[in-house]
Design a protein around this motif. Sequence first.
Motif, PDB file in Angstrom:
ATOM      1  N   UNK A  89     -14.310  62.886 -48.407  1.00 53.67           N
ATOM      2  CA  UNK A  89     -12.986  63.400 -48.029  1.00 53.67           C
ATOM      3  C   UNK A  89     -11.932  63.028 -49.067  1.00 53.67           C
ATOM      4  N   UNK A  90     -12.135  61.902 -49.738  1.00 53.09           N
ATOM      5  CA  UNK A  90     -11.214  61.449 -50.784  1.00 53.09           C
ATOM      6  C   UNK A  90     -11.545  62.059 -52.142  1.00 53.09           C
ATOM      7  N   UNK A  91     -12.578  62.919 -52.197  1.00 65.57           N
ATOM      8  CA  UNK A  91     -12.964  63.558 -53.451  1.00 65.57           C
ATOM      9  C   UNK A  91     -13.665  62.618 -54.410  1.00 65.57           C
ATOM     10  N   UNK A  92     -14.347  61.613 -53.893  1.00 67.48           N
ATOM     11  CA  UNK A  92     -15.030  60.619 -54.720  1.00 67.48           C
ATOM     12  C   UNK A  92     -16.513  60.590 -54.342  1.00 67.48           C
ATOM     13  N   UNK A  93     -17.322  61.525 -54.886  1.00 67.15           N
ATOM     14  CA  UNK A  93     -18.703  61.672 -54.437  1.00 67.15           C
ATOM     15  C   UNK A  93     -19.597  60.460 -54.664  1.00 67.15           C
ATOM     16  N   UNK A  94     -19.260  59.604 -55.606  1.00 70.53           N
ATOM     17  CA  UNK A  94     -20.084  58.412 -55.844  1.00 70.53           C
ATOM     18  C   UNK A  94     -19.400  57.132 -55.361  1.00 70.53           C
ATOM     19  N   UNK A  95     -18.220  57.262 -54.788  1.00 76.47           N
ATOM     20  CA  UNK A  95     -17.445  56.094 -54.387  1.00 76.47           C
ATOM     21  C   UNK A  95     -17.986  55.323 -53.211  1.00 76.47           C
ATOM     22  N   UNK A  96     -18.865  55.931 -52.453  1.00 72.58           N
ATOM     23  CA  UNK A  96     -19.356  55.275 -51.240  1.00 72.58           C
ATOM     24  C   UNK A  96     -20.335  54.144 -51.513  1.00 72.58           C
ATOM     25  N   UNK A  97     -20.969  54.130 -52.660  1.00 73.79           N
ATOM     26  CA  UNK A  97     -21.954  53.082 -52.956  1.00 73.79           C
ATOM     27  C   UNK A  97     -21.329  51.693 -52.966  1.00 73.79           C
ATOM     28  N   UNK A  98     -20.174  51.573 -53.583  1.00 74.68           N
ATOM     29  CA  UNK A  98     -19.504  50.269 -53.627  1.00 74.68           C
ATOM     30  C   UNK A  98     -19.235  49.756 -52.218  1.00 74.68           C
ATOM     31  N   UNK A  99     -18.773  50.635 -51.338  1.00 74.37           N
ATOM     32  CA  UNK A  99     -18.502  50.213 -49.954  1.00 74.37           C
ATOM     33  C   UNK A  99     -19.764  49.729 -49.259  1.00 74.37           C
ATOM     34  N   UNK A 113     -29.424  49.136 -67.538  1.00 76.48           N
ATOM     35  CA  UNK A 113     -29.431  49.571 -66.149  1.00 76.48           C
ATOM     36  C   UNK A 113     -27.993  49.648 -65.670  1.00 76.48           C
ATOM     37  N   UNK A 114     -27.698  50.705 -64.939  1.00 74.85           N
ATOM     38  CA  UNK A 114     -26.333  50.827 -64.444  1.00 74.85           C
ATOM     39  C   UNK A 114     -26.310  51.260 -62.992  1.00 74.85           C
ATOM     40  N   UNK A 115     -25.216  50.912 -62.375  1.00 74.25           N
ATOM     41  CA  UNK A 115     -24.909  51.372 -61.032  1.00 74.25           C
ATOM     42  C   UNK A 115     -23.403  51.560 -60.977  1.00 74.25           C
ATOM     43  N   UNK A 116     -22.961  52.467 -60.133  1.00 76.00           N
ATOM     44  CA  UNK A 116     -21.529  52.700 -59.973  1.00 76.00           C
ATOM     45  C   UNK A 116     -20.877  51.548 -59.211  1.00 76.00           C
ATOM     46  N   UNK A 117     -21.680  50.774 -58.501  1.00 69.31           N
ATOM     47  CA  UNK A 117     -21.167  49.668 -57.693  1.00 69.31           C
ATOM     48  C   UNK A 117     -21.123  48.364 -58.493  1.00 69.31           C
ATOM     49  N   UNK A 118     -19.940  47.840 -58.672  1.00 67.07           N
ATOM     50  CA  UNK A 118     -19.816  46.544 -59.357  1.00 67.07           C
ATOM     51  C   UNK A 118     -20.438  45.430 -58.521  1.00 67.07           C
ATOM     52  N   UNK A 119     -20.417  45.573 -57.207  1.00 66.62           N
ATOM     53  CA  UNK A 119     -21.042  44.582 -56.331  1.00 66.62           C
ATOM     54  C   UNK A 119     -22.549  44.574 -56.537  1.00 66.62           C
TER      55      UNK A 119
END
Length: 193
Positions: A13-23, A85-91
């Motif tokens: 809904x916020x227009x952030x298709x990869x943003x949910x991984x961090x949460x 190796x990468x991930x969108x989540x800093x956590x």
Amino acid sequence: MTDIEKIVAKALAEGNPSGWFESVYRHANQNPRQIPWANLTPHPLLVDWLQETKPDGNGKQALVIGCGLGDDCEILSQFGFKVTAFDVSSTAIAWCRQRFPTSRVHYQVADLLNLPLDWQNRFDLVVEVRTIQSLPLDVRDQVLEAIANLVKPVGLLLLVANFRAENQPLTGPPWAMSQAELQRLTSFNLEKI
């Protein structure tokens, strides 16, 4: 609606298709049982491929997309690959570094939808395990192109995904891939083997 479905819906809904991984990783609070895809072992299909092909990774660069908690990365490193190796989540990345404090893997935060330009055509082996299908369909072509552009001209993309029939209803996440979507990778100069 599950907690993860709520988190995904909010990010979309916020227009952030990869943003949910961090949460998801942050809300897990260092409990891997709260991460539905975290098995704390390398993916069995990757292990099978490594055991069958016995690749010599010495002098070769590998990239793991959406590395999660790092298990796939570490086994590739054991085969001699220089692994990024990468991930969108800093956590998730911090968690990898905590789990594997003496690792030779270069863990970093990056977004598949906005990768460093110097990664293009750089990797001998690119490993993608169910990351494509964890992103919504409206970015699928962009994701496929981004992944294809990471592979060296004589490199290899090892892709693990759930598949659906072309006429099967599409619900998600995850949004399973169709054979037609997989076939699109050939339009980016990749050949199915």
